[in-house]
Design a protein around this motif. Structure first.
Motif, PDB file in Angstrom:
ATOM      1  N   ALA A 174       1.042  -0.999   0.036  1.00 15.59           N
ATOM      2  CA  ALA A 174      -0.021  -0.010   0.213  1.00 15.59           C
ATOM      3  C   ALA A 174       0.945   1.012  -0.055  1.00 15.59           C
ATOM      4  O   ALA A 174       0.107   1.947  -0.381  1.00 15.59           O
ATOM      5  CB  ALA A 174      -1.013  -0.302   0.985  1.00 15.59           C
ATOM      6  N   THR A 175       1.884   1.326   0.375  1.00 16.25           N
ATOM      7  CA  THR A 175       2.953   2.770   0.864  1.00 16.25           C
ATOM      8  C   THR A 175       2.617   2.406  -0.788  1.00 16.25           C
ATOM      9  O   THR A 175       3.495   3.574  -0.970  1.00 16.25           O
ATOM     10  CB  THR A 175       4.556   2.567   1.868  1.00 16.25           C
ATOM     11  OG1 THR A 175       3.030   1.321   2.975  1.00 16.25           O
ATOM     12  CG2 THR A 175       5.148   3.884   1.867  1.00 16.25           C
ATOM     13  N   LEU A 176       3.558   1.946  -1.710  1.00 20.40           N
ATOM     14  CA  LEU A 176       4.209   1.726  -3.007  1.00 20.40           C
ATOM     15  C   LEU A 176       2.939   2.690  -3.488  1.00 20.40           C
ATOM     16  O   LEU A 176       2.972   3.773  -5.012  1.00 20.40           O
ATOM     17  CB  LEU A 176       4.365   0.563  -3.600  1.00 20.40           C
ATOM     18  CG  LEU A 176       4.928   0.949  -4.794  1.00 20.40           C
ATOM     19  CD1 LEU A 176       5.669   1.561  -5.426  1.00 20.40           C
ATOM     20  CD2 LEU A 176       5.032  -0.475  -5.804  1.00 20.40           C
ATOM     21  N   PHE A 177       2.069   2.615  -2.983  1.00 23.92           N
ATOM     22  CA  PHE A 177       0.320   2.888  -4.489  1.00 23.92           C
ATOM     23  C   PHE A 177       0.690   3.969  -4.022  1.00 23.92           C
ATOM     24  O   PHE A 177       0.150   5.020  -4.603  1.00 23.92           O
ATOM     25  CB  PHE A 177      -0.593   1.768  -3.900  1.00 23.92           C
ATOM     26  CG  PHE A 177      -0.095   0.604  -4.984  1.00 23.92           C
ATOM     27  CD1 PHE A 177      -0.516   0.262  -6.394  1.00 23.92           C
ATOM     28  CD2 PHE A 177      -0.147  -0.536  -4.925  1.00 23.92           C
ATOM     29  CE1 PHE A 177      -0.548  -0.168  -7.147  1.00 23.92           C
ATOM     30  CE2 PHE A 177      -0.072  -1.549  -4.835  1.00 23.92           C
ATOM     31  CZ  PHE A 177       0.024  -1.330  -6.616  1.00 23.92           C
ATOM     32  N   ARG A 178       1.008   4.862  -2.796  1.00 17.92           N
ATOM     33  CA  ARG A 178       0.260   5.712  -1.709  1.00 17.92           C
ATOM     34  C   ARG A 178       1.567   7.140  -2.500  1.00 17.92           C
ATOM     35  O   ARG A 178       1.171   8.115  -2.892  1.00 17.92           O
ATOM     36  CB  ARG A 178       1.006   5.876  -0.548  1.00 17.92           C
ATOM     37  CG  ARG A 178      -0.535   5.590   0.143  1.00 17.92           C
ATOM     38  CD  ARG A 178       0.289   5.430   1.668  1.00 17.92           C
ATOM     39  NE  ARG A 178       0.514   6.666   2.354  1.00 17.92           N
ATOM     40  CZ  ARG A 178       0.984   6.835   3.582  1.00 17.92           C
ATOM     41  NH1 ARG A 178       1.514   6.319   4.507  1.00 17.92           N
ATOM     42  NH2 ARG A 178       0.679   8.071   4.354  1.00 17.92           N
ATOM     43  N   GLY A 179       2.713   6.131  -3.065  1.00 17.56           N
ATOM     44  CA  GLY A 179       3.601   6.946  -3.508  1.00 17.56           C
ATOM     45  C   GLY A 179       2.982   7.684  -5.341  1.00 17.56           C
ATOM     46  O   GLY A 179       3.292   8.463  -5.874  1.00 17.56           O
ATOM     47  N   PHE A 180       1.976   6.838  -5.676  1.00 13.37           N
ATOM     48  CA  PHE A 180       1.593   6.772  -7.215  1.00 13.37           C
ATOM     49  C   PHE A 180       0.474   8.158  -7.178  1.00 13.37           C
ATOM     50  O   PHE A 180       0.545   8.357  -8.198  1.00 13.37           O
ATOM     51  CB  PHE A 180       0.714   5.407  -7.343  1.00 13.37           C
ATOM     52  CG  PHE A 180       1.890   4.758  -8.307  1.00 13.37           C
ATOM     53  CD1 PHE A 180       2.354   5.086  -9.694  1.00 13.37           C
ATOM     54  CD2 PHE A 180       2.185   3.941  -7.796  1.00 13.37           C
ATOM     55  CE1 PHE A 180       2.904   4.066 -10.171  1.00 13.37           C
ATOM     56  CE2 PHE A 180       2.891   2.852  -8.584  1.00 13.37           C
ATOM     57  CZ  PHE A 180       3.130   2.310  -9.095  1.00 13.37           C
ATOM     58  N   GLY A 181       0.354   8.550  -5.763  1.00 14.55           N
ATOM     59  CA  GLY A 181      -0.665   8.998  -5.508  1.00 14.55           C
ATOM     60  C   GLY A 181      -0.251  10.628  -5.897  1.00 14.55           C
ATOM     61  O   GLY A 181      -0.727  11.677  -6.095  1.00 14.55           O
ATOM     62  N   LEU A 182       1.004  10.662  -6.103  1.00 17.75           N
ATOM     63  CA  LEU A 182       2.134  11.974  -6.548  1.00 17.75           C
ATOM     64  C   LEU A 182       1.956  12.324  -8.143  1.00 17.75           C
ATOM     65  O   LEU A 182       1.863  13.086  -8.308  1.00 17.75           O
ATOM     66  CB  LEU A 182       3.625  11.703  -6.231  1.00 17.75           C
ATOM     67  CG  LEU A 182       4.157  13.113  -5.996  1.00 17.75           C
ATOM     68  CD1 LEU A 182       3.839  14.170  -5.302  1.00 17.75           C
ATOM     69  CD2 LEU A 182       5.677  12.883  -6.288  1.00 17.75           C
TER      70      LEU A 182
END
Length: 267
Positions: free
Chosen positions: A23-31
């Motif tokens: 989930a932390t990696l996908f939070r990075g896609f939020g940028l």
């Protein structure tokens, strides 16, 4: 509220923490949504390094059959079926190793070449999460040394995987699984190095901070590594991985500071 507890509260179980790393990696896609300009900048060094390494990997794989035969002349007189199985197992083990080397080399070179680009990504994340007080810059030669160390680790890991791949029946699967886990962990450690180094932390201090969130660090690294194996995945994912690693490092640091505060003597 749940996200805040995950960032600063007591860690969940190991399995849940592992998948929170994804989930932390996908939070990075939020940028991509908030700062598409920065993410597009982050694609540039990844695309340049990725193109060069892809061409090199194709050349290596194209000559793979001849290399396996040249490296195992002792198997020429074996039964054809046994010789074929042995060389296929060795080839798969070497392939797992080459993939590890390729991913590590890509990460090391991209972070080195694209330092100017990725610094803007992790600074944007830091500012979004509250900012920080920077310490002394690690410098170019420190970054170059980190890149060399990362590639050296990749070579050692690749050799280990090739040997494991020779184990009858389970060797190929075991080499693939261990390759993902080893590569994921090292990848996560390297991607989180920059935001922690900027706080003046040496390598031993960084490892101590990340150890508190070890399952999540591993999950983040495994998710990133698996994405890197997808064609063009490394180029697309690299900016998000830098952003996600900054979030991960910051969360681990917050928890480490909270743990020290709880553990500190009160009188």
């Amino acid at each position: 509220m749940a996200r805040a507890r995950a960032a600063t509260g007591r860690p969940a179980g190991a399995v849940a923490e592992f998948f929170l790393g994804f989930a932390t990696l996908f939070r990075g896609f939020g940028l991509w949504r908030r700062r598409p300009d920065l993410m597009l900048l982050g694609l540039l060094p990844a695309a340049i390094v990725g193109a060069g390494l892809t061409a090199l990997l194709i050349l290596i794989l194209a000559g793979g059959d001849g290399f396996i035969g040249w490296a195992t002349p002792f198997a020429d007189d074996w039964d054809p079926a046994l010789r074929g199985l042995f060389r296929i197992a060795l080839a798969l083990g070497l392939l797992a190793g080459f993939l590890v080397i390729a991913v590590f080399a890509f990460t090391a070179l991209t972070l080195l070449v694209g330092d100017w680009f990725y610094e803007r990504i992790w600074r944007a994340i830091e500012d979004q999460l509250g900012g920080f007080v920077p310490a002394e810059e690690p410098g170019f030669w420190r970054a170059a040394g980190d890149a060399v160390r990362l590639v050296f680790r990749a070579i050692l890991t690749a050799l280990m995987l090739a040997l494991i791949g020779l184990i009858p029946v389970v060797g190929t699967v075991l080499a693939a699984v261990l390759g993902v886990l080893f590569a994921g962990r090292i990848l996560a450690l390297e991607l989180t190095a920059r935001p922690l180094e900027k706080r003046g932390m040496a390598r031993r201090q960084r490892l101590a901070v990340l150890r508190i969130r070890s399952p999540r660090v591993l999950g983040f690294g495994v998710a990133t590594y698996l994405c890197f194996l997808v064609p063009l995945g490394a180029v697309v994912v690299m900016p998000a991985a830098v952003a996600g690693a900054t979030v991960l490092a910051r969360e681990a640091l917050v928890q480490a500071e909270g743990t020290q505060a709880v553990a500190a003597p009160t009188g």
